[in-house]
Enzyme design. Structure first.
Site, mmCIF file in Angstrom:
data_model
loop_
_atom_site.group_PDB
_atom_site.id
_atom_site.type_symbol
_atom_site.label_atom_id
_atom_site.label_comp_id
_atom_site.label_asym_id
_atom_site.label_seq_id
_atom_site.Cartn_x
_atom_site.Cartn_y
_atom_site.Cartn_z
ATOM 1 N N ASN A 9 2.828 -12.205 12.409
ATOM 2 C CA ASN A 9 2.747 -11.995 13.845
ATOM 3 C C ASN A 9 2.108 -13.236 14.471
ATOM 4 O O ASN A 9 1.835 -14.235 13.784
ATOM 5 C CB ASN A 9 1.976 -10.704 14.164
ATOM 6 C CG ASN A 9 0.548 -10.719 13.631
ATOM 7 O OD1 ASN A 9 -0.088 -11.771 13.504
ATOM 8 N ND2 ASN A 9 0.012 -9.547 13.303
ATOM 9 N N GLN A 10 1.873 -13.186 15.761
ATOM 10 C CA GLN A 10 1.340 -14.343 16.481
ATOM 11 C C GLN A 10 -0.009 -14.798 15.907
ATOM 12 O O GLN A 10 -0.204 -15.992 15.619
ATOM 13 C CB GLN A 10 1.189 -13.983 17.955
ATOM 14 C CG GLN A 10 0.633 -15.090 18.838
ATOM 15 C CD GLN A 10 0.596 -14.675 20.304
ATOM 16 O OE1 GLN A 10 1.080 -13.609 20.676
ATOM 17 N NE2 GLN A 10 0.029 -15.519 21.144
ATOM 18 N N ASP B 185 5.374 -3.225 8.575
ATOM 19 C CA ASP B 185 5.925 -3.008 7.237
ATOM 20 C C ASP B 185 7.411 -2.670 7.320
ATOM 21 O O ASP B 185 8.227 -3.166 6.529
ATOM 22 C CB ASP B 185 5.177 -1.877 6.541
ATOM 23 C CG ASP B 185 3.675 -2.092 6.515
ATOM 24 O OD1 ASP B 185 3.250 -3.238 6.257
ATOM 25 O OD2 ASP B 185 2.935 -1.130 6.750
ATOM 26 N N ASP C 206 -4.484 -9.026 13.695
ATOM 27 C CA ASP C 206 -3.704 -8.971 14.928
ATOM 28 C C ASP C 206 -4.671 -8.963 16.108
ATOM 29 O O ASP C 206 -5.837 -8.592 15.966
ATOM 30 C CB ASP C 206 -2.826 -7.723 14.954
ATOM 31 C CG ASP C 206 -1.651 -7.833 15.925
ATOM 32 O OD1 ASP C 206 -1.484 -8.904 16.522
ATOM 33 O OD2 ASP C 206 -0.911 -6.845 16.071
ATOM 34 N N GLU D 127 -1.309 -14.236 12.960
ATOM 35 C CA GLU D 127 -1.166 -14.724 11.585
ATOM 36 C C GLU D 127 -0.515 -16.096 11.547
ATOM 37 O O GLU D 127 -0.920 -16.966 10.757
ATOM 38 C CB GLU D 127 -0.365 -13.705 10.773
ATOM 39 C CG GLU D 127 -1.143 -12.412 10.552
ATOM 40 C CD GLU D 127 -0.277 -11.193 10.288
ATOM 41 O OE1 GLU D 127 -0.842 -10.128 9.976
ATOM 42 O OE2 GLU D 127 0.970 -11.291 10.413
ATOM 43 N N SER E 241 0.827 -1.198 0.000
ATOM 44 C CA SER E 241 0.000 0.000 0.000
ATOM 45 C C SER E 241 0.866 1.255 0.000
ATOM 46 O O SER E 241 2.074 1.205 0.269
ATOM 47 C CB SER E 241 -0.921 0.004 1.226
ATOM 48 O OG SER E 241 -0.147 -0.047 2.413
ATOM 49 N N ALA F 292 2.637 2.774 23.450
ATOM 50 C CA ALA F 292 2.194 3.701 22.412
ATOM 51 C C ALA F 292 1.737 2.876 21.221
ATOM 52 O O ALA F 292 2.150 1.721 21.049
ATOM 53 C CB ALA F 292 3.324 4.654 22.012
#
Length: 310
Positions: free
Chosen positions: A155-156, A232, A127, A158, A21, A225
């Site tokens: 990630n976890q 990406d 996620d 996925e 993207s 945060a």
């Protein structure tokens, strides 16, 4: 007729085709990947799967979406001018089934030009237990994309969807890596895994199916945060540093994690300097201001070797 100079394979400079993207403002997708890879010495040719005014965390988003036929038209233009030599293909968020199927055709085409092309896939699906995509894409990722990827960076959430396994411990993460290796990728990095209130990266490399995998973990700080574009950026950094250390994924991951953490610290500092608290929602990465952190990271988060217990 000889191909134009730009089409000649440059063995000294790796070249990446990055299909992701794009946002006019902010750093996600190609905006988060192209500049860091260029700093690390790569030629990067981006194809923007979408072109939006800003990322979707803002109240308003305007822009255009590239469809599969439009993607293929770009590939045909490159092919007509002998411009299809790439050392790497990098993909991130893909929102439709037809576009994902076309990306697989693009990969097949690229490997007819360079059979040794490395495919780095960030299988962006969701996620924290929630999908970003239509779940109908999951079987395509599992059965068609994973087998042709060289490096996979889920990630976890996925990794669980790609393997069908529940992952809540280091051992379960290593088992998931083994399942993914058996499907195709020689390098697997689960980029975020929360275990016992610790944030981990789990990595695994396996050059030959008959040899044991070399597996490791990196413990990372949890920053209070919310950033956009970190996944990406992380995948781009893993691509960049693994090219420089092709036989040492743990070293590449140490450098990638340290680069990313440096960018995040710089981002928080810049927000604090103008009076914004670091827990403000949707922090935009400060990539331009973090060039030293990208090119010369200080390894502050070392890899620890792991062994899968049978």
């Amino acid at each position: 007729m000889a191909p134009p100079l730009a089409a000649m394979p440059d063995t000294g400079t790796p070249r990446v085709l990055s299909i992701q993207s794009h946002t006019v403002q902010g750093y996600v997708g190609n905006k988060a990947a192209v500049f860091p890879l260029q700093l690390l010495g790569f030629e990067v040719d981006p194809i923007n799967s979408v072109q939006f005014s800003n990322h979707t965390g803002y109240p308003t988003v305007r822009g255009q979406v590239l469809n599969g036929d439009e993607l293929w038209a770009l590939i045909e233009g490159l092919e007509a001018n002998d411009l299809l030599y790439y050392t790497h293909l990098l993909t991130g968020y893909i929102g439709s089934l037809t576009f994902l199927e076309m990306v697989l055709q693009v990969l097949e085409k690229l490997r007819t030009v360079n059979p040794n092309l490395i495919y780095v896939c960030d299988p962006v699906m969701g996620d924290d237990g929630k999908f970003y995509i239509n779940p109908e894409l999951v079987p395509v990722f599992r059965h068609k994309v994973v087998p042709v990827a060289t490096m996979l960076t889920p990630n976890q959430f996925e990794a669980e969807n790609l393997t069908g396994l529940r992952i809540q411990t280091e051992t379960e993460a290593l088992e998931a890596c083994e399942v993914l290796h058996a499907s195709g990728p020689s390098q697997v990095v689960i980029t975020s895994l929360e275990v016992d209130k610790k944030l981990l990266l789990i990595g695994s490399s396996k050059q030959n199916k008959d040899e044991p995998a070399r597996q490791f973990k990196i413990t990372m700080p949890k920053i209070p945060a919310y950033f956009t574009g970190t996944g990406d950026l992380m995948t781009a950094l893993l691509l960049g540093w693994s090219y420089k250390y092709p036989d040492d994924l743990s070293k590449a991951a140490e450098l990638a994690v340290s680069s990313l953490q440096g960018v995040l610290r710089k981002t928080i500092k810049d927000y604090e300097d103008v009076g914004l608290p670091p827990n403000v929602k949707q922090l935009e990465l400060r990539l331009i201001q973090s060039q030293a952190e990208i090119t010369s990271p200080k390894v502050s988060y070392p890899a620890e070797r792991l062994l899968l217990k049978n």
